[in-house]
Design an enzyme around this catalytic site. Sequence first.
Site, mmCIF file in Angstrom:
data_model
loop_
_atom_site.group_PDB
_atom_site.id
_atom_site.type_symbol
_atom_site.label_atom_id
_atom_site.label_comp_id
_atom_site.label_asym_id
_atom_site.label_seq_id
_atom_site.Cartn_x
_atom_site.Cartn_y
_atom_site.Cartn_z
ATOM 1 N N SER A 255 3.703 -5.476 -0.381
ATOM 2 C CA SER A 255 3.898 -5.246 -1.401
ATOM 3 C C SER A 255 5.572 -4.176 -0.758
ATOM 4 C CB SER A 255 4.123 -4.807 -3.205
ATOM 5 O OG SER A 255 3.854 -3.843 -3.209
ATOM 6 N N LYS A 256 6.482 -4.830 -1.045
ATOM 7 C CA LYS A 256 7.872 -3.944 -0.609
ATOM 8 C C LYS A 256 7.761 -2.129 -1.398
ATOM 9 C CE LYS A 256 12.349 -5.678 -2.229
ATOM 10 N NZ LYS A 256 12.299 -6.329 -2.470
ATOM 11 N N ARG A 257 7.477 -2.069 -2.500
ATOM 12 C CA ARG A 257 7.085 -0.101 -2.757
ATOM 13 C C ARG A 257 6.209 -0.397 -1.620
ATOM 14 N NH1 ARG A 257 10.215 1.371 -3.797
ATOM 15 N NH2 ARG A 257 12.100 0.668 -5.122
ATOM 16 N N LYS A 258 4.874 -0.674 -1.291
ATOM 17 C CA LYS A 258 3.897 0.446 -0.941
ATOM 18 C C LYS A 258 4.035 0.534 0.886
ATOM 19 C CE LYS A 258 1.050 0.189 -4.995
ATOM 20 N NZ LYS A 258 0.758 -0.536 -5.578
ATOM 21 N N ASN A 259 4.726 -0.644 0.871
ATOM 22 C CA ASN A 259 4.857 -1.020 3.104
ATOM 23 C C ASN A 259 5.666 -1.418 3.139
ATOM 24 O OD1 ASN A 259 2.161 -0.578 4.874
ATOM 25 N ND2 ASN A 259 1.365 -1.784 2.703
#
Length: 496
Positions: A255-259
């Site tokens: 996901s965008k938030r984590k990667n």
Amino acid sequence: MSVRVRIAPSPTGDPHVGTAYIGLINYCFAKRNGGAFVLRIEDTDQTRCTPESAQAIFDSMKWLGLRYDEGPDVGGPHGPYVQSERVKLGIYRTYADRLVEQGDAYYCFCTPAELEAMKARQRAANQPIMYDRRHRGIELSEAKARAAAGEPYVIRMKAPLEGEFVYKDRLRKQAVAKPWKDIDDQVLLKSDGWPTYHLAAVVDDHLMGITHVIRAEEWLNSLPKHIWLNEHLGFTPPEYVHVGLLRNADKSKISKRKNPTSLLWYRRQGFLPEALLNFLALLGHSFPDGREKFTLAELQAVFELDRINVAGPVFDLQKLRHLQGQYFRELEPEKMLSEVHRAVDARFSALLPLFKERMTFGGDFIWQAEPFYADSVSPHAEDLVPKGLDRQHARLLLEQVQLTLKNYAALEQAVWDAPHLDGVVRTLIEERSAIVEGDSPEKQALAKLWQPKTLFMVLRVALTGKRESPPLFDTIAQLGSGKTIERLGVAQQKLR
RNA sequence: GCUCCCAUCGUCUAGAGGCCUAGGACACCAGAUUUUCAUUCUGGCGACACGAGUUCGAAUCUCGUUGGGAGUACCA
């Protein structure tokens, strides 16, 4: 029959690294088998899809070197390759109607609110959450009359009520088996008359002669619907193969938030497409001889679909960086030069104005702007402490400013430019100064600390490692919130 | 909740019953080379989730448990 595979991304937001991953697998499979690799744009969600996003997908695939034989911008015998254009041709409507006429699909007049209530009830009762098929028995003539009268409706598939669905995915140990009664009467045609993914994908895969659908595991659950659609539309289903999902470090779906998931980001960052592709290939596929560094051509020569690992791999940026380093250092001198130029140019025009009046020679830019290009700076502890004050004072100051900027950066409407930052910091100064009125030596020291000229120098040194720099707020603005906050923290460490 | 999928070092993986006292790569640690850093080289740390079963023999086959993931939309 020759192999034909496709990727069918949805043009929402930035092009996704997962698309590149699945694209790479499909591409290699096609090339290995002398087949064709097709790109199709699935933009049946009118509210989320944009043409810019589609263009970015084309560009990214080309950047990576994943050349598609057929696609929206390269054409081909099975076009158009954009679903919104196919909608206008009435393609999906035709097939939806056919299913209705055959008695394999039906009109449903449920309102969103009704559906919501149904779900809530099922959730409360710990029941599986699915449509209760309440309109399934409606007379076709009645349904058509209501539709003609303008009542909104969708078309749903009439999933079997008994029996079992069985499918053997070549990458999975055991066949997928699932009772039909657990399968929802999926919406095939939305109330706006556009198809859902399920209908559109199955129809297009057939019309485009796709022989193998290699896609991410998240689709495994809807496999029964897709097979069913093929069968009831009279198509020979392609072979469906499901590969693992890319994961975050915590094993959840990437996901965008984590990667970083945007291919645009990797490109901007200076990652070489060869390195990214090589890395992606390592996630799930392996060379029989254990080789870990290889070109796309080498990969497609030995690629085996059956060697793909289905357990979702964690996306390990560190390993990508390592590969990137290897590829970068091998670059031809001219190519390396252009990469360096690119990296410098990316910020050059924004930075140059800040140094205009400070330079005597063009080369001065090199050392003056260094803190803006560097990952980190190393201020001397003694430069961080203003005359007449001690380390604790400087640390207190850095801490307060860091906190203030951190809070500001977290605001949704925060604008990270010089005038706004100036305002934020000056507000802090006013607050602090008001508190330290008084004439004890300590109060006087604090008063001095919160004088702009004292405090600006501390911040300047912390942020640039130098005692001279462009105006402080221009500096902060150019550095960006991440580096600013990080460097303020590092400076505090130095003072311990 | 319900359904489905998955399971070897921290991470990516090799391994398709004996070749496994489980191999490689990243990361990490130590040493060598380098004025420094990086590179490079050498060495080290480190895993078959657990429990039954099948078998002369299991990381490899079966079942169960546990753990993780996905799906559950008029999004794809």
